[in-house]
Design a protein around this motif. Structure first.
Motif, PDB file in Angstrom:
ATOM      1  N   LEU A 152      14.090 -37.694  25.497  1.00  0.00           N
ATOM      2  CA  LEU A 152      15.213 -38.672  25.020  1.00  0.00           C
ATOM      3  C   LEU A 152      15.368 -39.118  23.747  1.00  0.00           C
ATOM      4  O   LEU A 152      16.296 -39.155  23.207  1.00  0.00           O
ATOM      5  CB  LEU A 152      15.207 -39.668  26.272  1.00  0.00           C
ATOM      6  CG  LEU A 152      16.702 -40.106  26.565  1.00  0.00           C
ATOM      7  CD1 LEU A 152      17.703 -39.095  26.882  1.00  0.00           C
ATOM      8  CD2 LEU A 152      16.598 -41.123  27.720  1.00  0.00           C
ATOM      9  N   ASP A 153      14.046 -39.617  23.600  1.00  0.00           N
ATOM     10  CA  ASP A 153      13.839 -40.462  22.183  1.00  0.00           C
ATOM     11  C   ASP A 153      14.042 -39.503  21.107  1.00  0.00           C
ATOM     12  O   ASP A 153      14.731 -39.530  19.880  1.00  0.00           O
ATOM     13  CB  ASP A 153      12.455 -41.048  22.300  1.00  0.00           C
ATOM     14  CG  ASP A 153      12.314 -42.362  23.068  1.00  0.00           C
ATOM     15  OD1 ASP A 153      13.505 -42.768  23.405  1.00  0.00           O
ATOM     16  OD2 ASP A 153      11.168 -42.694  23.232  1.00  0.00           O
ATOM     17  N   LYS A 209      16.138 -37.093  21.124  1.00  0.00           N
ATOM     18  CA  LYS A 209      17.634 -36.335  21.155  1.00  0.00           C
ATOM     19  C   LYS A 209      17.578 -34.861  21.781  1.00  0.00           C
ATOM     20  O   LYS A 209      18.521 -34.413  21.373  1.00  0.00           O
ATOM     21  CB  LYS A 209      18.237 -36.515  19.872  1.00  0.00           C
ATOM     22  CG  LYS A 209      18.273 -38.251  19.315  1.00  0.00           C
ATOM     23  CD  LYS A 209      19.125 -39.148  20.003  1.00  0.00           C
ATOM     24  CE  LYS A 209      19.252 -40.313  19.487  1.00  0.00           C
ATOM     25  NZ  LYS A 209      19.864 -41.480  20.045  1.00  0.00           N
ATOM     26  N   ASP A 210      16.547 -34.537  22.211  1.00  0.00           N
ATOM     27  CA  ASP A 210      16.624 -33.263  22.897  1.00  0.00           C
ATOM     28  C   ASP A 210      17.089 -33.333  24.288  1.00  0.00           C
ATOM     29  O   ASP A 210      16.472 -33.503  25.220  1.00  0.00           O
ATOM     30  CB  ASP A 210      15.054 -32.651  22.858  1.00  0.00           C
ATOM     31  CG  ASP A 210      15.136 -31.159  23.268  1.00  0.00           C
ATOM     32  OD1 ASP A 210      16.066 -30.486  23.553  1.00  0.00           O
ATOM     33  OD2 ASP A 210      13.889 -30.661  23.322  1.00  0.00           O
ATOM     34  N   PHE A 211      18.385 -33.114  24.514  1.00  0.00           N
ATOM     35  CA  PHE A 211      19.214 -33.406  25.807  1.00  0.00           C
ATOM     36  C   PHE A 211      18.789 -32.206  26.830  1.00  0.00           C
ATOM     37  O   PHE A 211      18.860 -32.504  28.013  1.00  0.00           O
ATOM     38  CB  PHE A 211      20.517 -33.769  25.538  1.00  0.00           C
ATOM     39  CG  PHE A 211      20.802 -34.908  24.857  1.00  0.00           C
ATOM     40  CD1 PHE A 211      20.300 -36.326  25.019  1.00  0.00           C
ATOM     41  CD2 PHE A 211      21.588 -34.937  23.774  1.00  0.00           C
ATOM     42  CE1 PHE A 211      20.550 -37.373  24.113  1.00  0.00           C
ATOM     43  CE2 PHE A 211      21.832 -36.181  22.627  1.00  0.00           C
ATOM     44  CZ  PHE A 211      21.251 -37.176  23.093  1.00  0.00           C
ATOM     45  N   ALA A 223      22.390 -41.938  26.633  1.00  0.00           N
ATOM     46  CA  ALA A 223      22.061 -41.366  25.239  1.00  0.00           C
ATOM     47  C   ALA A 223      23.091 -40.048  24.982  1.00  0.00           C
ATOM     48  O   ALA A 223      23.219 -40.019  23.783  1.00  0.00           O
ATOM     49  CB  ALA A 223      20.670 -40.722  25.266  1.00  0.00           C
ATOM     50  N   LYS A 224      23.627 -39.457  25.660  1.00  0.00           N
ATOM     51  CA  LYS A 224      24.498 -38.369  25.652  1.00  0.00           C
ATOM     52  C   LYS A 224      25.864 -38.877  25.076  1.00  0.00           C
ATOM     53  O   LYS A 224      26.322 -38.192  23.939  1.00  0.00           O
ATOM     54  CB  LYS A 224      24.819 -37.633  26.828  1.00  0.00           C
ATOM     55  CG  LYS A 224      23.715 -36.076  27.026  1.00  0.00           C
ATOM     56  CD  LYS A 224      24.145 -35.803  28.379  1.00  0.00           C
ATOM     57  CE  LYS A 224      23.064 -34.504  28.818  1.00  0.00           C
ATOM     58  NZ  LYS A 224      23.506 -34.096  29.838  1.00  0.00           N
ATOM     59  N   GLU A 256      26.439 -41.574  23.277  1.00  0.00           N
ATOM     60  CA  GLU A 256      26.031 -42.039  21.855  1.00  0.00           C
ATOM     61  C   GLU A 256      26.207 -41.121  20.949  1.00  0.00           C
ATOM     62  O   GLU A 256      26.255 -40.015  20.565  1.00  0.00           O
ATOM     63  CB  GLU A 256      25.021 -43.011  21.619  1.00  0.00           C
ATOM     64  CG  GLU A 256      24.980 -44.163  22.507  1.00  0.00           C
ATOM     65  CD  GLU A 256      23.425 -44.967  22.420  1.00  0.00           C
ATOM     66  OE1 GLU A 256      22.436 -44.140  21.717  1.00  0.00           O
ATOM     67  OE2 GLU A 256      23.545 -45.991  22.910  1.00  0.00           O
TER      68      GLU A 256
END
Length: 89
Positions: A39-40, A42-44, A86-87, A89
């Motif tokens: 998640l940090d 940005k690998d969704f 996170a998605k 943003e």
């Protein structure tokens, strides 16, 4: 130290169960940690896979009373919220 045979057996059984539970809890912590790392980064897609795996493992641990079922649900819920946030943003 226990003198009765059944009490001695209970001691060894509890020690074995403690080791198994510790292994399961350690693997749960590693799975959750891997989810937050993805998640940090940005690998969704990977984070989504890790979330599915974490949910499966947490619910299995809860069904075997290794962790409380509400604790498992709370962890899954928080991870899902974090992923969705996170998605967005």
């Amino acid at each position: 130290m226990a003198n009765i045979k059944s009490a001695k057996k209970r001691i060894t059984v509890i020690q074995n169960k403690t080791l198994v539970n510790r292994r399961v809890k350690d693997s749960l912590k590693a799975i959750i940690k891997n989810f937050y790392k993805a998640l940090d980064a940005k690998d969704f897609a990977t984070a989504q896979e890790k979330l599915v795996l974490a949910e499966k493992k947490l619910m299995k641990a809860a069904s075997k009373n290794i962790i409380h079922k509400n604790a498992a649900s709370r962890k899954v819920s928080r991870m899902t919220v974090a992923l969705n946030k996170a998605k967005a943003e």
